[in-house]
Design a protein around this motif. Structure first.
Motif, PDB file in Angstrom:
ATOM      1  N   GLN A  22      17.741  23.252   0.940  1.00 28.12           N
ATOM      2  CA  GLN A  22      17.495  24.398   2.049  1.00 28.12           C
ATOM      3  C   GLN A  22      18.748  24.870   2.853  1.00 28.12           C
ATOM      4  O   GLN A  22      19.419  23.970   3.370  1.00 28.12           O
ATOM      5  CB  GLN A  22      16.353  24.432   3.005  1.00 28.12           C
TER       6      GLN A  22
ATOM      7  N   SER B  82      20.271  27.512   5.781  1.00 25.55           N
ATOM      8  CA  SER B  82      19.892  28.079   6.794  1.00 25.55           C
ATOM      9  C   SER B  82      20.645  29.552   6.628  1.00 25.55           C
ATOM     10  O   SER B  82      21.788  29.681   6.199  1.00 25.55           O
ATOM     11  CB  SER B  82      20.445  27.675   8.391  1.00 25.55           C
TER      12      SER B  82
ATOM     13  N   TRP C 155      21.129  32.056   8.898  1.00 23.27           N
ATOM     14  CA  TRP C 155      21.717  32.572  10.107  1.00 23.27           C
ATOM     15  C   TRP C 155      22.565  31.343  10.701  1.00 23.27           C
ATOM     16  O   TRP C 155      22.284  30.301  10.751  1.00 23.27           O
ATOM     17  CB  TRP C 155      20.826  33.015  11.080  1.00 23.27           C
TER      18      TRP C 155
ATOM     19  N   ALA D 273      18.665  33.410  14.937  1.00 20.56           N
ATOM     20  CA  ALA D 273      18.440  34.692  14.191  1.00 20.56           C
ATOM     21  C   ALA D 273      18.371  35.690  15.155  1.00 20.56           C
ATOM     22  O   ALA D 273      17.607  35.669  16.237  1.00 20.56           O
ATOM     23  CB  ALA D 273      17.266  34.508  13.423  1.00 20.56           C
TER      24      ALA D 273
ATOM     25  N   GLN E  32      12.583  29.276  11.690  1.00 19.54           N
ATOM     26  CA  GLN E  32      14.041  29.244  11.001  1.00 19.54           C
ATOM     27  C   GLN E  32      14.030  29.332   9.855  1.00 19.54           C
ATOM     28  O   GLN E  32      13.662  28.730   8.810  1.00 19.54           O
ATOM     29  CB  GLN E  32      14.471  27.643  11.367  1.00 19.54           C
TER      30      GLN E  32
ATOM     31  N   THR F 161      15.507  30.231   5.792  1.00 15.52           N
ATOM     32  CA  THR F 161      16.135  29.467   4.795  1.00 15.52           C
ATOM     33  C   THR F 161      16.236  30.036   3.591  1.00 15.52           C
ATOM     34  O   THR F 161      15.191  30.870   3.365  1.00 15.52           O
ATOM     35  CB  THR F 161      15.778  27.960   4.709  1.00 15.52           C
TER      36      THR F 161
ATOM     37  N   TYR G 119      11.029  33.408   4.830  1.00 13.62           N
ATOM     38  CA  TYR G 119      11.324  34.252   5.836  1.00 13.62           C
ATOM     39  C   TYR G 119      10.499  33.994   6.943  1.00 13.62           C
ATOM     40  O   TYR G 119       9.442  33.417   6.829  1.00 13.62           O
ATOM     41  CB  TYR G 119      11.364  35.908   5.370  1.00 13.62           C
ATOM     42  N   ARG G 120      10.755  34.680   8.072  1.00 17.95           N
ATOM     43  CA  ARG G 120      10.133  34.423   9.289  1.00 17.95           C
ATOM     44  C   ARG G 120       8.618  35.212   9.261  1.00 17.95           C
ATOM     45  O   ARG G 120       8.477  36.156   9.152  1.00 17.95           O
ATOM     46  CB  ARG G 120      10.776  34.979  10.540  1.00 17.95           C
TER      47      ARG G 120
ATOM     48  N   ASP H  88      15.806  39.068   7.755  1.00 13.82           N
ATOM     49  CA  ASP H  88      16.344  38.144   6.698  1.00 13.82           C
ATOM     50  C   ASP H  88      16.439  38.192   5.245  1.00 13.82           C
ATOM     51  O   ASP H  88      17.223  37.619   4.687  1.00 13.82           O
ATOM     52  CB  ASP H  88      14.767  37.118   6.887  1.00 13.82           C
TER      53      ASP H  88
ATOM     54  N   THR I  71      20.066  37.655   3.350  1.00 11.62           N
ATOM     55  CA  THR I  71      19.804  36.729   2.101  1.00 11.62           C
ATOM     56  C   THR I  71      20.535  37.447   0.918  1.00 11.62           C
ATOM     57  O   THR I  71      21.403  36.889   0.148  1.00 11.62           O
ATOM     58  CB  THR I  71      18.603  36.355   1.996  1.00 11.62           C
TER      59      THR I  71
END
Length: 312
Positions: free
Chosen positions: A33, A35, A37, A41, A74, A76, A127-128, A150, A154
């Motif tokens: 994974q 990150s 950001w 974020a 978070q 990823t 995503y969040r 996000d 990406t």
């Protein structure tokens, strides 16, 4: 032999006794994974609960459990490289879950296994979720910007790393299920400007996908008195080609989500292919059932050829 048997029994007991929970989600061995950001974020929300991964055993899909991830703060991405021949195509995959959870295997890793077997790079976005419950359709843009932020970030990162990851920067698409399908439509509408301030060179790259695949999407039809597309997800002349898949025995909202989006794309002259099946329900992912709709991956492969992503 006895040690191996005892280890297996203990492992199975632990897996079940913990209500099949893991915390947090991690990809399989051989994948890492990353990150998305470099620092905090944008529009970060207070962390109320830690990320939790749970095996859903009560609502089986094709007779099998599936994995859900909750309380992602978070975000990823995990890159899955093609197996064998590389077509140069990349797809960023958005699992569904109503912007509350992510069906991370059913609509994520299992999709990546299929894509990589076809020579396509798969980038799985965690995503969040969830967003603040402060408005109707609270997880979707514009009520909450975090999932779309996000997604924009990406796609830009994938294009920024195209050479390194052996990707054609003009063959980057997005694929999503349910709420993730809504995110596909949102990415087809919001790409000229980021929802956040640029943080590095990756944000100088275009985040416009070259194509989109929305499977039983949600949040696209919000007015039950008018058969119209949600104005917060507009179709423009720059919206990329789209592939839509829907089952008629899904909920009325979801069927109309697909129909209003298809009509808006058609009226705008955007290349669109839609497949509407009688049966299949919702949330079946890539898993095979007795219903013909679960043969949709072959339809996508053919469609990619018709829009020039794969050589005929």
């Amino acid at each position: 032999m006895m040690k191996t048997l005892m280890f297996t029994i203990c492992a199975l007991f632990t897996f079940d006794s913990a209500n099949a929970q893991m915390n947090p989600w991690e990809p399989s061995l051989g994948h890492t994974q990353l990150s998305i950001w470099p620092a905090a974020a944008p529009d970060a929300q207070p962390i109320v609960k830690p990320e939790e991964t749970k095996i859903e055993k009560d609502r089986l899909v094709a007779g099998r459990p599936w994995v859900q991830v909750r309380d992602v703060s978070q975000p990823t991405m995990t890159v899955y490289s093609p197996k064998g021949k590389n077509t140069g195509i990349a797809m960023v995959v958005f699992p569904g879950g109503g912007y509350e959870i992510l069906a991370i295997d059913l609509e994520g890793t299992e999709v990546c296994d299929w894509l990589t077997s076809k020579g396509i790079t798969c980038v799985l976005l965690k995503y969040r979720v969830p967003a603040p419950k402060s408005a109707p359709n609270w997880g979707a843009y514009p009520q909450s910007p975090i999932a779309l932020e996000d997604a924009q970030r990406t796609v830009g990162l994938v294009r920024f790393h195209a050479v390194q990851w052996h990707i054609d920067p003009y063959k980057i698409g997005v694929l999503g299920f349910s709420a993730g399908g809504h995110l596909v439509a949102a990415m087809g509408a919001y790409f000229k400007q980021r929802l956040y301030k640029a943080v590095d060179a990756a944000d100088e790259e275009s985040c416009r996908p070259d194509f989109g695949i929305a499977l039983y999407p949600g949040h696209l039809w919000i007015d039950h008195h008018k058969f119209e597309l949600n104005p917060n997800v507009p179709v423009t002349q720059q919206t990329p080609p789209m592939f839509l898949l829907q089952a008629e025995d899904d909920s009325e909202d979801n069927v109309n989500d697909s129909l209003v989006y298809y009509i808006a794309l058609k009226n705008a002259g955007i290349p669109v292919e839609m497949h509407l099946y009688a049966q299949g329900g919702h949330g079946f992912g890539l898993r095979r059932t007795e219903f013909p709709i679960t043969g949709w991956p072959q339809l996508v492969e053919t469609w990619l050829s018709t829009i020039g992503m794969i050589s005929k």
